[in-house]
Design an enzyme around this catalytic site. Structure first.
Site, PDB file in Angstrom:
ATOM      1  N   ASP A   1     -11.686   1.706   3.137  1.00  0.00           N
ATOM      2  CA  ASP A   1     -11.930   0.269   2.984  1.00  0.00           C
ATOM      3  C   ASP A   1     -13.427   0.004   2.829  1.00  0.00           C
ATOM      4  O   ASP A   1     -13.832  -1.114   2.506  1.00  0.00           O
ATOM      5  CB  ASP A   1     -11.427  -0.500   4.224  1.00  0.00           C
ATOM      6  CG  ASP A   1     -10.072  -1.164   3.983  1.00  0.00           C
ATOM      7  OD1 ASP A   1      -9.714  -1.370   2.801  1.00  0.00           O
ATOM      8  OD2 ASP A   1      -9.390  -1.481   4.970  1.00  0.00           O
TER       9      ASP A   1
ATOM     10  N   GLN B   1      -5.333  -2.257   9.136  1.00  0.00           N
ATOM     11  CA  GLN B   1      -5.040  -3.562   8.535  1.00  0.00           C
ATOM     12  C   GLN B   1      -5.608  -4.675   9.419  1.00  0.00           C
ATOM     13  O   GLN B   1      -5.314  -4.734  10.608  1.00  0.00           O
ATOM     14  CB  GLN B   1      -3.516  -3.711   8.357  1.00  0.00           C
ATOM     15  CG  GLN B   1      -3.095  -4.952   7.617  1.00  0.00           C
ATOM     16  CD  GLN B   1      -3.545  -4.933   6.156  1.00  0.00           C
ATOM     17  OE1 GLN B   1      -3.379  -3.971   5.440  1.00  0.00           O
ATOM     18  NE2 GLN B   1      -4.142  -6.021   5.709  1.00  0.00           N
TER      19      GLN B   1
ATOM     20  N   LYS C   1       0.844  -1.203   0.000  1.00  0.00           N
ATOM     21  CA  LYS C   1       0.000   0.000   0.000  1.00  0.00           C
ATOM     22  C   LYS C   1       0.877   1.250   0.000  1.00  0.00           C
ATOM     23  O   LYS C   1       0.593   2.221  -0.695  1.00  0.00           O
ATOM     24  CB  LYS C   1      -0.937  -0.018   1.217  1.00  0.00           C
ATOM     25  CG  LYS C   1      -2.089  -0.985   1.012  1.00  0.00           C
ATOM     26  CD  LYS C   1      -2.835  -1.356   2.272  1.00  0.00           C
ATOM     27  CE  LYS C   1      -3.828  -2.482   1.956  1.00  0.00           C
ATOM     28  NZ  LYS C   1      -4.372  -3.154   3.103  1.00  0.00           N
TER      29      LYS C   1
END
Ligand code: NDP
Length: 283
Positions: A117, A94, A50
């Site tokens: 997300d 994460q 990322k």
């Protein structure tokens, strides 16, 4: 028939280039903050990727590495700081998080406008009610991959195997928004093969190496393989028995090089969208 391979790597690269060009003249760059708790090997790789994507595109990025034994309160404190930061437009935590931390509580601390997300209740609810929010990256990427074939989704019979909140459920919602007729399967589904054989579009998000075999798919179907598993030799493989299934279907995504790169690209796209939304479309 041998299937055309849907090249997620190349499609993702094009998306990154488009974003890179779009932000060239921006006075302020879109900013992504990634929170990583503990030392999970796979998570470390995902976070590094990322960061690499941000660097390539020209986004500002911050990686916050927190110790395994950190309290939920401390993570929420950090998220609140990032929620209020002018430099940050996208925040992701994460997953998975250590057992003592409640994922849902932490995720829902993220401002929905910065939830790149698409996991907060607000963004999930928007998707469910057909309103515009930030979409979960993997299903959004799968839709792009299906569209890249040029085959119309409208009216097709689509089967999604898997009902997780991050892949299966939002995937089915997005396919329905595209006017497919959807069936969702899971571990308690009876006669799975009978259902999958009906699918014009089959999305496998199971987590079982090569579980979908050629006798389970319809001739000429489009197969999207979300699975990321290790095979008997420790090599990365999908949920679909690629070598055999590809002989029977019209389009198929490989693993690696299919859904994975698209998920990464969609995170970059969401970060740009969040930036533009927060700045009222101005840069
Ligand atoms: P989950 O484990 O949360 O969900 C798996 C789903 O598969 C569950 O709904 C489960 O059913 C269902 N399932 C399990 N066994 C069977 C079976 N024998 N028959 C039918 N359904 C079954 O996984 P995720 O949704 O998080 O991920 C799925 C896969 O996708 C994993 O391999 C993961 O690594 C990969 N992944 C890949 C990404 C990428 O970028 N390429 C991103 C995210 C995930 P039940 O609900 O009944 O338990």
């Amino acid at each position: 028939m041998t299937a055309k391979i849907i090249d997620g790597k190349t499609i993702a690269q094009k998306i990154r280039e488009k974003i890179k060009n779009e932000i060239k003249e921006f006075k302020q760059k879109p900013g992504l903050a990634v929170i990583l708790v503990g030392n999970d090997e796979a998570s470390n790789i995902y976070v590094k990727n990322k960061e690499k994507d941000c660097q390539e595109i020209g986004f500002y990025s911050e990686i916050h590495k927190l110790p395994e034994d950190i309290s939920e309160e401390k993570i929420k404190e950090l998220i609140n700081k990032l929620n209020n930061s002018d430099k940050i437009h996208g925040i992701i935590v994460q997953l998975p998080l250590p057992n003592h931390i409640k994922e849902e509580t932490v995720i829902n601390t993220i401002l929905p406008e910065k939830d790149v997300d698409g996991f907060t209740y607000i963004n999930a609810g928007k998707l469910f009610t057909g309103n515009k929010g930030l979409l979960p990256c993997t299903p959004a990427g799968c839709i792009e991959l299906i569209k890249s074939t040029g085959v119309e989704i409208k009216g097709k019979e689509a089967v999604v195997i898997g009902r997780s909140n991050i892949v299966g459920k939002p995937m089915a919602m997005l396919l329905m928004q595209e006017h497919a007729t959807i069936t969702i399967c899971h571990s308690k589904t009876k006669n799975l093969k009978e259902i999958t054989k009906r699918a014009d579009i089959l999305v496998a998000a199971i987590g079982k190496p090569k579980m979908i075999t050629e006798d389970m798919v319809k001739d000429g179907a489009i197969i999207i393989d979300v699975g990321m598993n290790k095979d008997e030799n420790g090599k990365l493989c999908g949920d679909v028995d690629f070598e055999n299934v590809k002989e029977k279907v019209s389009y198929i995504t490989p693993v690696p090089g299919g859904v994975g790169p698209m998920t990464r690209a969609m995170l970059m796209k969401n970060t740009l969208t969040a930036y533009l939304n927060i700045n009222g479309g101005k840069n």
